[in-house]
Design a protein around this motif. Structure first.
Motif, mmCIF file in Angstrom:
data_model
loop_
_atom_site.group_PDB
_atom_site.id
_atom_site.type_symbol
_atom_site.label_atom_id
_atom_site.label_comp_id
_atom_site.label_asym_id
_atom_site.label_seq_id
_atom_site.Cartn_x
_atom_site.Cartn_y
_atom_site.Cartn_z
ATOM 1 N N VAL A 79 9.276 14.809 -27.905
ATOM 2 C CA VAL A 79 9.100 13.512 -28.552
ATOM 3 C C VAL A 79 10.418 12.741 -28.591
ATOM 4 C CG1 VAL A 79 8.464 12.336 -30.691
ATOM 5 C CG2 VAL A 79 7.159 14.327 -29.931
ATOM 6 N N LEU A 82 11.038 11.339 -25.192
ATOM 7 C CA LEU A 82 10.146 10.214 -24.908
ATOM 8 C C LEU A 82 10.599 8.951 -25.638
ATOM 9 C CD1 LEU A 82 6.633 11.942 -25.038
ATOM 10 C CD2 LEU A 82 7.749 10.959 -23.030
ATOM 11 N N LEU A 83 11.098 9.120 -26.861
ATOM 12 C CA LEU A 83 11.569 7.966 -27.618
ATOM 13 C C LEU A 83 12.772 7.314 -26.930
ATOM 14 C CD1 LEU A 83 11.234 9.279 -31.283
ATOM 15 C CD2 LEU A 83 9.957 7.398 -30.255
ATOM 16 N N THR A 86 11.700 5.071 -24.095
ATOM 17 C CA THR A 86 11.142 3.765 -24.454
ATOM 18 C C THR A 86 12.179 2.642 -24.389
ATOM 19 O OG1 THR A 86 11.560 4.071 -26.834
ATOM 20 C CG2 THR A 86 9.439 4.823 -25.986
ATOM 21 N N SER A 96 4.663 7.468 -28.052
ATOM 22 C CA SER A 96 5.831 8.181 -28.563
ATOM 23 C C SER A 96 5.929 8.077 -30.079
ATOM 24 C CB SER A 96 7.107 7.628 -27.921
ATOM 25 O OG SER A 96 7.059 7.749 -26.516
#
Length: 302
Positions: A79, A82-83, A86, A96
């Motif tokens: 996570v 993934l953040l 962004t 996310s």
């Protein structure tokens, strides 16, 4: 700066903090292809099959879903990675931020959703944001909400995105801090959060020499929320809403922002509030400015 400091001109920017920058005559293209590839290799997903959308439509995640516990450390790493992705990929922003709600005691179901997002990244490695040159630098915002979608506390999700004429450069997907009693209230809170961001962006742009003389248009797809924002009188429908959200009325009266109605199908921020069907997701993704390097004009090497 070279007249005041000892420095070397290395030419055009190509890489910065894991981001790739491609600059040609027609546009500037920002991507994180190398970072995304390392991300997939790190979690053993480099050769996985890709999927067309990051989340399954109408699938609802909750803290207690009855499935077994997953590796919390690995889930947090996925996570968190993934953040960071962004930064140039608003198309995975909602997925996310949704997964980030389950950092404590994640389940196998949560882990499966996280790996599905990685499979989506696998199929969109060469995607990034295109900023076309020659566009008028006019700040435009979009705001939307998804009412009471959270299964655990029935709170809504706000989403907003801002553009200066080509490609989004500021976006967010946030769970609201209070429970909204109606869709109008959820949209009103979302509009207030977008207004706060718009005021800050106007201040920053003024420092850059791009002062926004006219009020910043913020597109909202809920007529009731727009009416509430334009009406300075507190009445029964708004008296329970936290006072901190009512500053949107002052911003409208000061002509700093202007709430404008747009059709739901044209609401770009919709992609930041919920999982969407493939056709709608792909269309809104393109409107965000997220595109494949292969489809851009000119030679783009990544």
């Amino acid at each position: 700066m070279m007249q005041h400091y000892e420095m070397t001109d290395l030419g055009l920017l190509h890489h910065f903090l894991g981001m790739g920058v491609v600059q040609i005559d027609q546009h500037i293209f920002i991507h994180q292809k190398k970072y995304a590839m390392k991300l997939l290799e790190k979690f053993g997903m480099r050769d996985c099959k890709s999927v067309a959308i990051p989340l399954v439509v109408n699938e609802k995640l909750c803290k207690e879903d009855g499935s077994e516990a997953a590796d919390e450390s690995e889930f947090r790493q996925i996570v968190g990675s993934l953040l960071y992705l962004t930064a140039t990929r608003p198309d995975v922003m909602f997925a996310s931020s949704l997964l980030a709600r389950f950092m404590h005691n994640p389940t196998k179901n949560h882990m499966g959703t996280a790996k599905r997002v990685l499979r989506y990244v696998q199929g969109t490695l060469d995607f990034g944001i295109e900023f076309a040159k020659g566009k008028t630098a006019t700040l435009i915002g979009y705001c939307d909400s998804d009412w009471a979608r959270s299964e655990d506390d029935m709170r809504s999700t706000s989403g907003y995105a801002f553009t200066l004429g080509s490609g989004m450069f500021s976006w967010a997907s946030i769970k609201q801090s209070t429970v909204a009693l109606s869709t109008a209230e959820a949209e009103y809170v979302s509009a207030a959060e977008a207004t706060s961001q718009a005021k800050w962006l106007r201040f920053v742009l003024e420092d850059f020499g791009e002062e926004q003389v006219e009020g910043t248009p913020i597109l909202c797809d809920n007529t009731s929320a727009i009416a509430m924002a334009r009406n300075p009188v507190h009445h029964q429908k708004t008296r329970h809403i936290s006072r901190k959200f009512h500053f949107i009325r002052e911003a409208i009266q000061a002509k700093e922002i202007e709430l404008i109605y747009c059709k739901t199908e044209d609401q770009i921020a919709d992609i930041l509030t919920k999982a969407l069907p493939k056709d709608q997701f792909v269309r809104l993704r393109s409107l965000l400015g997220v595109k494949s390097a292969k489809g851009l004009e000119g030679s783009v090497e990544m």
